[in-house]
Design a protein around this motif. Structure first.
Motif, PDB file in Angstrom:
ATOM      1  N   TYR A   1       0.850  -1.191   0.000  1.00  0.00           N
ATOM      2  CA  TYR A   1       0.000   0.000   0.000  1.00  0.00           C
ATOM      3  C   TYR A   1       0.887   1.243   0.000  1.00  0.00           C
TER       4      TYR A   1
ATOM      5  N   ASP B   1      -1.630  -1.266  -4.039  1.00  0.00           N
ATOM      6  CA  ASP B   1      -2.696  -0.273  -3.916  1.00  0.00           C
ATOM      7  C   ASP B   1      -2.033   1.075  -3.640  1.00  0.00           C
TER       8      ASP B   1
ATOM      9  N   ARG C   1      -2.213   5.151  -4.014  1.00  0.00           N
ATOM     10  CA  ARG C   1      -3.234   6.188  -4.180  1.00  0.00           C
ATOM     11  C   ARG C   1      -2.617   7.582  -4.221  1.00  0.00           C
TER      12      ARG C   1
END
Length: 506
Positions: free
Chosen positions: A219, A243, A245
């Motif tokens: 992440y 993931d 972002r």
């Protein structure tokens, strides 16, 4: 000359007046295109030769974790047209076509090749360079691609210099944190992931220890949109699914994973940032140990990382040296609360000159959520509550060949830091821990309190043992006293000469 230097030297001549940051994305974007095309075409050829397979079935490529590359986006097609006046536009269209057919790449690839400011001859030259790199389209290429990525990113980081306290994380620092934290199984998080260097090194660490990349979930969050795209390319080219972002506000203001907790956190946040909207976050739940000063985000990052650790999580963060001793804005009180709350596992003072383009000194904060031997019982770790390990690595590192400013730690130096930490934690097969004067010291909270909670390792480890040069003390004393008297005499002579010259000017 190595392939990295050959590529950079040739590319440096071609880029002309183009901004180094923009050129970085062009060069690495083209490398990405070259690799995914080779990987695709290799599998396409194999499927075409198999009478029971369909080379145009996209699911075949998905099953092999290979990106589908439309015909007009394939390197072989583009290379044939490299001298076309519209080659830049063709490459942009190729990037869009790949994104359209691969959901995980949407918005990640650079589409800047067709801009008027981009010289077509430069693109043609780059295509020729990358066409001559021998790639097989397999994971065997990753070492070479990784070396080119790391070299180019590092070189361009030096060319771009410091921007808002942000620096490319040198390999020595990444390796040291990875070897200390050892992210082998669980959830790994980087709140300011940049180009994804920590994630890539995590994969290499796992591979070196015969683990499986599927054992970790990755992440990350990044504020710079172009860097965010580069991180996704960097991971995608290695088949690392993460993931990652993005938002324009940044991690401290808009946390993309507010309710998540992670087993390993690795981060190199921007140092000493003053405009981080701290005044808007005074009551944030992450500030368990005290609200960070409005004028400096350092302890915002440190507490953000500790807040996101799982029950037995370990986090490593690169910080400016001032974080170890600053008393301004309540930072001393926060540091005291962190120590007394057993949030700090270890402190490492790093050598100077590790960062590209700057001599800023830095340190590593190793954070822990639970230092007891309770929840860590399976790992047979010792109870470290009430202690902090201090490691002074400032004397390590040597100049990179050909550089007058850039230093790098050796593999053995990185390993020695990691070994001391693992032994102190009581890890199996790490050996017994012992304090080493001048290098490492396990200090109690009482000792730290006597130093007013300043966490500079040099205060605790003391001086290292002096080497015996074999010269008897009496002889050495007489020799040094003779040298000192000579220096005093020379000082008096120079003082008299200066006075005489000044007198002549009156």
């Amino acid at each position: 000359m190595s392939i990295e230097k050959t590529l950079f030297a040739a590319a440096d001549k071609m880029r002309g007046s183009m901004d180094a940051g923009e050129y970085k994305h062009i060069a690495l974007g083209m490398l990405f295109l070259r690799y995914v095309s080779m990987s695709f075409e290799r599998l396409h050829t194999r499927l075409s030769e198999d009478e029971y397979s369909d080379a145009e079935d996209r699911d075949e490529y998905l099953a092999e974790s290979i990106f589908w590359v439309p015909e007009k986006a394939r390197w072989s097609m583009l290379a044939k047209q490299s001298k076309d006046a519209k080659i830049g536009i063709m490459i942009d269209e190729a990037m869009r076509a790949i994104e359209a057919d691969n959901e995980t790449l949407k918005g990640a690839l650079p589409k800047v090749f067709g801009k008027e400011s981009v010289d077509r001859a430069m693109l043609t030259g780059l295509m020729d360079l990358f066409s001559n790199i021998k790639l097989e389209g397999t994971k065997d290429d990753f070492d070479l691609i990784g070396r080119i990525y790391e070299y180019c990113i590092g070189e361009f980081a030096g060319a771009e210099g410091k921007r808002g306290g942000e620096f490319y994380t040198p390999k020595s620092i990444v390796d040291t944190l990875i070897e200390m934290i050892e992210p082998t199984k669980g959830r790994v998080y980087d709140p300011c992931c940049g180009t994804g260097g920590f994630f890539v090194q995590s994969e290499k660490f796992i591979d070196a220890h015969s683990g499986q990349i599927g054992d970790i979930a990755i992440y990350g969050q990044e504020r710079n949109h172009t860097t965010f795209g580069l991180a996704r390319m960097n991971l995608a080219i290695r088949g690392i699914f993460a993931d990652i972002r993005w938002n324009s506000e940044g991690t401290l203001v808009k946390d993309a994973f507010p309710d998540e907790r992670f087993d390993y956190i690795l981060a190199n946040p921007p140092f000493n940032i003053s405009d981080w909207s701290g005044e808007l976050l005074r009551e944030d739940t992450r500030w368990k140990y005290g609200a960070p000063p409005v004028g400096n985000a350092n302890f915002g990052w440190i507490q953000h990382i500790h807040h996101h650790l799982s029950a037995s999580g370990i986090g490593g963060v690169v910080m400016a040296n001032g974080s170890m001793s600053s008393m301004s804005g309540g930072e001393g009180d926060i540091r005291r609360a962190l120590v007394e709350g057993d949030a700090v596992d270890a402190m490492v003072a790093l050598p100077g000159q590790l960062f590209y383009g700057t001599q800023i000194p830095a340190c590593l904060w190793i954070m822990a959520k639970d230092k007891s031997n309770g929840i860590a019982k399976e790992a047979k770790l010792r109870d470290r509550r009430g202690e902090v390990l201090f490691i002074d690595a400032r004397k390590m590192g040597a100049l990179v060949p050909g550089s007058r400013k850039q230093k790098e730690m050796s593999e053995e130096e990185v390993a020695s830091v990691a070994r001391a930490y693992h032994a102190w934690r009581g890890e199996p097969d790490a050996g017994a821990y012992e304090d080493v004067p001048g290098f490492c010291k396990s200090a109690s909270l009482d000792e730290i309190a006597k130093h007013n909670y300043v966490l500079t390792p040099g205060r605790y480890v003391g001086a290292g043992a002096l080497e015996d040069d074999g010269e008897p003390f009496e002889e050495k004393f007489r020799r040094l006293m003779g040298e000192l008297r000579g220096q005093f005499a020379e000082g008096r002579r120079l003082e008299k000469e200066i006075e005489e010259r000044l007198g002549a000017l009156e």
